[in-house]
Design a protein around this motif. Structure first.
Motif, PDB file in Angstrom:
ATOM      1  N   GLY A  18       0.792  -1.223   0.000  1.00  0.00           N
ATOM      2  CA  GLY A  18       0.000   0.000   0.000  1.00  0.00           C
ATOM      3  C   GLY A  18       0.824   1.273   0.000  1.00  0.00           C
ATOM      4  O   GLY A  18       0.289   2.349  -0.284  1.00  0.00           O
ATOM      5  N   GLU A  19       2.119   1.176   0.316  1.00  0.00           N
ATOM      6  CA  GLU A  19       2.964   2.363   0.356  1.00  0.00           C
ATOM      7  C   GLU A  19       3.512   2.691  -1.027  1.00  0.00           C
ATOM      8  O   GLU A  19       3.744   1.793  -1.843  1.00  0.00           O
ATOM      9  CB  GLU A  19       4.114   2.156   1.342  1.00  0.00           C
ATOM     10  N   ILE A  20       3.713   3.974  -1.289  1.00  0.00           N
ATOM     11  CA  ILE A  20       4.224   4.375  -2.596  1.00  0.00           C
ATOM     12  C   ILE A  20       5.741   4.562  -2.529  1.00  0.00           C
ATOM     13  O   ILE A  20       6.295   4.888  -1.482  1.00  0.00           O
ATOM     14  CB  ILE A  20       3.530   5.631  -3.145  1.00  0.00           C
ATOM     15  N   VAL A  21       6.379   4.338  -3.674  1.00  0.00           N
ATOM     16  CA  VAL A  21       7.832   4.356  -3.757  1.00  0.00           C
ATOM     17  C   VAL A  21       8.251   5.043  -5.051  1.00  0.00           C
ATOM     18  O   VAL A  21       7.742   4.703  -6.124  1.00  0.00           O
ATOM     19  CB  VAL A  21       8.412   2.925  -3.751  1.00  0.00           C
ATOM     20  N   PRO A  22       9.184   6.001  -4.994  1.00  0.00           N
ATOM     21  CA  PRO A  22       9.762   6.521  -6.237  1.00  0.00           C
ATOM     22  C   PRO A  22      10.860   5.584  -6.732  1.00  0.00           C
ATOM     23  O   PRO A  22      11.667   5.099  -5.936  1.00  0.00           O
ATOM     24  CB  PRO A  22      10.344   7.878  -5.808  1.00  0.00           C
ATOM     25  N   VAL A  23      10.857   5.311  -8.021  1.00  0.00           N
ATOM     26  CA  VAL A  23      11.895   4.481  -8.649  1.00  0.00           C
ATOM     27  C   VAL A  23      12.601   5.374  -9.663  1.00  0.00           C
ATOM     28  O   VAL A  23      12.053   5.695 -10.717  1.00  0.00           O
ATOM     29  CB  VAL A  23      11.294   3.248  -9.340  1.00  0.00           C
ATOM     30  N   ALA A  24      13.804   5.799  -9.323  1.00  0.00           N
ATOM     31  CA  ALA A  24      14.503   6.802 -10.123  1.00  0.00           C
ATOM     32  C   ALA A  24      15.075   6.214 -11.398  1.00  0.00           C
ATOM     33  O   ALA A  24      15.630   5.116 -11.399  1.00  0.00           O
ATOM     34  CB  ALA A  24      15.622   7.434  -9.310  1.00  0.00           C
ATOM     35  N   GLY A  25      14.945   6.960 -12.485  1.00  0.00           N
ATOM     36  CA  GLY A  25      15.645   6.626 -13.716  1.00  0.00           C
ATOM     37  C   GLY A  25      16.991   7.343 -13.703  1.00  0.00           C
ATOM     38  O   GLY A  25      17.542   7.641 -12.641  1.00  0.00           O
ATOM     39  N   SER A  26      17.511   7.637 -14.865  1.00  0.00           N
ATOM     40  CA  SER A  26      18.722   8.446 -14.955  1.00  0.00           C
ATOM     41  C   SER A  26      18.302   9.891 -15.191  1.00  0.00           C
ATOM     42  O   SER A  26      17.109  10.203 -15.305  1.00  0.00           O
ATOM     43  CB  SER A  26      19.603   7.968 -16.108  1.00  0.00           C
ATOM     44  N   ARG A  27      19.296  10.776 -15.305  1.00  0.00           N
ATOM     45  CA  ARG A  27      18.976  12.186 -15.564  1.00  0.00           C
ATOM     46  C   ARG A  27      18.465  12.384 -16.988  1.00  0.00           C
ATOM     47  O   ARG A  27      18.018  13.471 -17.338  1.00  0.00           O
ATOM     48  CB  ARG A  27      20.212  13.048 -15.336  1.00  0.00           C
ATOM     49  N   ASP A  28      18.514  11.331 -17.807  1.00  0.00           N
ATOM     50  CA  ASP A  28      18.088  11.433 -19.200  1.00  0.00           C
ATOM     51  C   ASP A  28      16.959  10.458 -19.520  1.00  0.00           C
ATOM     52  O   ASP A  28      16.727  10.119 -20.672  1.00  0.00           O
ATOM     53  CB  ASP A  28      19.286  11.156 -20.125  1.00  0.00           C
ATOM     54  N   SER A  29      16.253  10.000 -18.467  1.00  0.00           N
ATOM     55  CA  SER A  29      15.169   9.056 -18.706  1.00  0.00           C
ATOM     56  C   SER A  29      14.046   9.291 -17.701  1.00  0.00           C
ATOM     57  O   SER A  29      14.198  10.057 -16.741  1.00  0.00           O
ATOM     58  CB  SER A  29      15.672   7.618 -18.583  1.00  0.00           C
ATOM     59  N   LEU A  30      12.939   8.634 -17.919  1.00  0.00           N
ATOM     60  CA  LEU A  30      11.803   8.744 -17.020  1.00  0.00           C
ATOM     61  C   LEU A  30      12.093   8.056 -15.691  1.00  0.00           C
ATOM     62  O   LEU A  30      12.798   7.048 -15.636  1.00  0.00           O
ATOM     63  CB  LEU A  30      10.561   8.118 -17.644  1.00  0.00           C
ATOM     64  N   SER A  31      11.536   8.612 -14.626  1.00  0.00           N
ATOM     65  CA  SER A  31      11.453   7.933 -13.353  1.00  0.00           C
ATOM     66  C   SER A  31      10.013   7.475 -13.179  1.00  0.00           C
ATOM     67  O   SER A  31       9.146   7.815 -13.998  1.00  0.00           O
ATOM     68  CB  SER A  31      11.855   8.869 -12.207  1.00  0.00           C
ATOM     69  N   PHE A  32       9.756   6.708 -12.122  1.00  0.00           N
ATOM     70  CA  PHE A  32       8.412   6.175 -11.913  1.00  0.00           C
ATOM     71  C   PHE A  32       8.020   6.292 -10.452  1.00  0.00           C
ATOM     72  O   PHE A  32       8.865   6.313  -9.557  1.00  0.00           O
ATOM     73  CB  PHE A  32       8.340   4.709 -12.360  1.00  0.00           C
ATOM     74  N   VAL A  33       6.718   6.380 -10.243  1.00  0.00           N
ATOM     75  CA  VAL A  33       6.156   6.282  -8.903  1.00  0.00           C
ATOM     76  C   VAL A  33       5.279   5.047  -8.908  1.00  0.00           C
ATOM     77  O   VAL A  33       4.415   4.883  -9.787  1.00  0.00           O
ATOM     78  CB  VAL A  33       5.343   7.531  -8.536  1.00  0.00           C
ATOM     79  N   VAL A  34       5.520   4.150  -7.942  1.00  0.00           N
ATOM     80  CA  VAL A  34       4.791   2.887  -7.887  1.00  0.00           C
ATOM     81  C   VAL A  34       4.194   2.706  -6.499  1.00  0.00           C
ATOM     82  O   VAL A  34       4.554   3.406  -5.551  1.00  0.00           O
ATOM     83  CB  VAL A  34       5.717   1.683  -8.210  1.00  0.00           C
ATOM     84  N   ARG A  35       3.263   1.766  -6.398  1.00  0.00           N
ATOM     85  CA  ARG A  35       2.692   1.404  -5.099  1.00  0.00           C
ATOM     86  C   ARG A  35       2.999  -0.067  -4.827  1.00  0.00           C
ATOM     87  O   ARG A  35       2.800  -0.930  -5.695  1.00  0.00           O
ATOM     88  CB  ARG A  35       1.188   1.630  -5.065  1.00  0.00           C
ATOM     89  N   ALA A  36       3.510  -0.336  -3.636  1.00  0.00           N
ATOM     90  CA  ALA A  36       3.825  -1.721  -3.266  1.00  0.00           C
ATOM     91  C   ALA A  36       2.553  -2.531  -3.068  1.00  0.00           C
ATOM     92  O   ALA A  36       1.555  -2.032  -2.529  1.00  0.00           O
ATOM     93  CB  ALA A  36       4.667  -1.731  -1.998  1.00  0.00           C
ATOM     94  N   LEU A  37       2.602  -3.780  -3.500  1.00  0.00           N
ATOM     95  CA  LEU A  37       1.484  -4.710  -3.348  1.00  0.00           C
ATOM     96  C   LEU A  37       1.806  -5.745  -2.269  1.00  0.00           C
ATOM     97  O   LEU A  37       2.917  -5.773  -1.727  1.00  0.00           O
ATOM     98  CB  LEU A  37       1.211  -5.405  -4.686  1.00  0.00           C
ATOM     99  N   ALA A  38       0.853  -6.619  -1.988  1.00  0.00           N
ATOM    100  CA  ALA A  38       1.052  -7.638  -0.953  1.00  0.00           C
ATOM    101  C   ALA A  38       2.228  -8.555  -1.273  1.00  0.00           C
ATOM    102  O   ALA A  38       2.816  -9.160  -0.375  1.00  0.00           O
ATOM    103  CB  ALA A  38      -0.227  -8.459  -0.780  1.00  0.00           C
ATOM    104  N   GLY A  39       2.606  -8.608  -2.551  1.00  0.00           N
ATOM    105  CA  GLY A  39       3.717  -9.462  -2.955  1.00  0.00           C
ATOM    106  C   GLY A  39       5.048  -9.088  -2.343  1.00  0.00           C
ATOM    107  O   GLY A  39       5.989  -9.895  -2.364  1.00  0.00           O
TER     108      GLY A  39
END
Length: 393
Positions: free
Chosen positions: A265-286
Motif C-alpha cells: 500500500g505504500e508508494i515508492v519513487p523508482v529513479a531513472g537516470s537524468r536522461d530518462s523517465l522515473s516512476f512512482v509505484v505502489r507496493a502490493l502484498a507481494g
C-alpha cells in the motif's frame, strides 16, 4: 574500513557452505552482471543468512550486491555500507508547471550548492539528534549518484494516482554524508562476520544506525526546503523512502542495500537516470515475498571508470550532456561526475519497473520526466565528505 564483499573475501565462506534461499525478481532479459551474481552467492553463504531477494536493478557494489535484501539472524554492517539511511524523497511544489522556466529554475537551484546557512543545530535537536551532529553537512546533497531533481508527471498510469499533472515535483536522493561513514569506521574488526546478537557492539551500531536514518531523512527535507526557497515556492513531502538500512523483524534482520523498504500500500519513487523517465509505484502484498523490498532506481549498467571511455570524448559531446532528451537541464559542472553519471551509465528504469510489476511486487502509478537535475554547480565548491568529519555528534 577498506573491505569489500566478493567471491574471494573478506567474508569467510567455503565451497561446501549451504547457501540461503535466493529469490530473484527479474526476468531473463534483465541486464545483470556476473560480478553481481557472484556477490549475491557470497551473501547467501554468509553466517546466519537465511534468505536473499534480488531486484532488477542489481549490480555489484563495494560492500556487496546493490539492489538486494538479505535476511540474517545477526547484523552485518558491511552489507549496508557507510551511507546509512540513503534514500529518496518525493516532494510536491506549489509551483504550476506552466509557469516553470527550466533555464531560470536551473540557475536558481545553484543556491543549493555548499553549506546551508540555516539553523542546523535547531533542526537536529528537533529530530532528537545532538546539535553538533554533522551540522555543517546538513542540507547538502553529496556526490556520486545523489541529486536534487525537478520533475513533472509525464503520464498517469493508474486511476488511483494522486499526483497532480499541473504541478512541479522534486525528487531528492541523498544519504547520511559523513555521519554514516563515521559509524562504520568505528566498527570492531570482527564486524566483517557480523555483530554478536545482543552484544554491546550490536547495540552501539544499531543506535548509531537509527540516528543516521533520522539524519538522512532530515537532510533530504532540508535540501528540498533550500531548493523550494530558491524557486520561491512552498514544498510538501509526498513520501520519503530509505534504501540503505537494516530492519529488525520477527524473522531476523533484513538488510536493504540499494533496495527501497516498502509495505503493501505504500508508494515508492523508482529513479531513472537524468536522461530518462522515473516512476512512482505502489507496493502490493507481494512485497512480503521480497523481504519488504523493491528496486529504488534503474541501477548501474556500467561502472564509473568505464564511463570515461564511453561518453564525452569531445567538448561538444560534453556540452550536449547538459541537456536531456526531454529538453530539461542538467547542472553538473564537475567533468568526472558529468561523465560517470551520464544517462547511458544506467539501466532502463521502465524495464526495471516492468519486472517488479511482472513479479507482483508493485503497480505503476505515474511516470515522471526530468526537468532540471542538479548535482554540482562548480567543481571547486564540492563539499567533500571528509571535510565533514570535523563535525562530531
Amino acid at each position: 574500513m577498506g573491505t569489500s564483499i566478493s567471491a574471494s573475501g573478506p567474508f569467510t565462506t567455503h565451497a561446501g557452505d549451504e547457501a540461503a534461499r535466493v529469490d530473484t525478481f527479474f526476468g531473463r532479459g534483465a541486464w545483470i552482471e556476473g560480478a553481481a551474481l557472484a556477490q549475491l552467492d557470497v551473501a547467501a553463504r554468509l553466517p546466519g543468512v537465511s534468505a536473499v531477494a534480488a531486484f532488477p536493478d542489481l549490480h555489484p557494489g563495494r560492500n556487496g550486491p546493490v539492489g538486494a535484501c538479505i535476511l540474517s539472524d545477526r547484523v552485518l554492517p558491511l552489507l549496508i555500507g557507510n551511507d546509512i539511511g540513503c534514500g529518496m524523497a518525493l516532494f510536491e511544489l506549489d509551483l504550476p508547471l506552466r509557469k516553470l522556466r527550466v533555464d531560470k529554475a536551473a540557475d536558481r537551484l545553484r543556491a543549493v550548492e555548499g553549506q546551508w546557512d540555516g539553523d542546523a543545530s535547531e533542526r537536529l535537536v528537533a529530530d532528537g539528534l545532538a546539535p553538533s551532529c554533522f551540522a555543517r553537512s546538513l542540507g547538502t546533497i553529496g556526490g556520486g549518484n545523489h541529486f536534487c531533481e525537478l520533475q513533472a508527471v509525464d503520464e498517469t498510469l493508474s486511476e488511483t494516482s494522486r499526483l497532480d499533472t499541473t504541478r512541479v515535483y522534486m525528487l531528492v536522493h541523498s544519504g547520511s554524508r559523513g555521519f554514516g561513514e563515521e559509524i562504520v569506521s568505528t566498527l570492531p574488526s570482527g564486524a566483517v562476520s557480523g555483530l554478536e546478537p545482543s552484544s554491546s557492539s550490536e547495540s552501539a551500531y544499531l543506535a548509531g544506525h537509527d540516528a543516521a536514518l533520522r539524519w538522512a531523512r532530515l537532510n533530504r527535507a532540508v535540501v528540498a526546503e533550500r531548493a523550494a526557497e530558491a524557486l520561491r515556492a512552498d514544498v510538501r513531502l509526498v513520501v520519503d523512502v530509505p534504501h540503505n538500512l537494516v530492519r529488525r523483524t520477527v524473522s531476523g534482520y533484513v538488510h536493504h542495500k540499494g533496495a527501497a523498504h516498502a509495505e503493501a500500500g505504500e508508494i515508492v519513487p523508482v529513479a531513472g537516470s537524468r536522461d530518462s523517465l522515473s516512476f512512482v509505484v505502489r507496493a502490493l502484498a507481494g512485497v512480503e515475498r521480497s523481504l519488504g523490498g523493491v528496486s529504488h532506481g534503474a541501477g548501474r549498467k556500467y561502472d564509473r571508470a568505464a564511463m570515461h571511455h564511453r561518453v564525452g570524448r569531445t567538448k561538444s559531446d560534453r556540452e550536449a550532456m547538459n541537456r536531456n532528451r526531454f529538453g530539461g537541464v542538467v547542472v553538473c559542472e564537475d567533468r568526472d561526475l558529468l561523465l560517470e553519471e551520464a544517462g547511458s551509465a544506467y539501466k532502463d528504469a521502465a524495464r526495471v519497473v516492468d519486472d517488479l510489476v511482472g513479479h507482483g511486487l508493485v503497480e505503476r502509478l505515474a511516470s515522471m520526466r526530468p526537468l532540471v537535475t542538479f548535482k554540482r554547480a562548480r567543481e571547486e565548491a564540492a563539499f567533500d565528505v571528509r571535510d565533514s568529519r570535523r563535525d562530531r555528534r
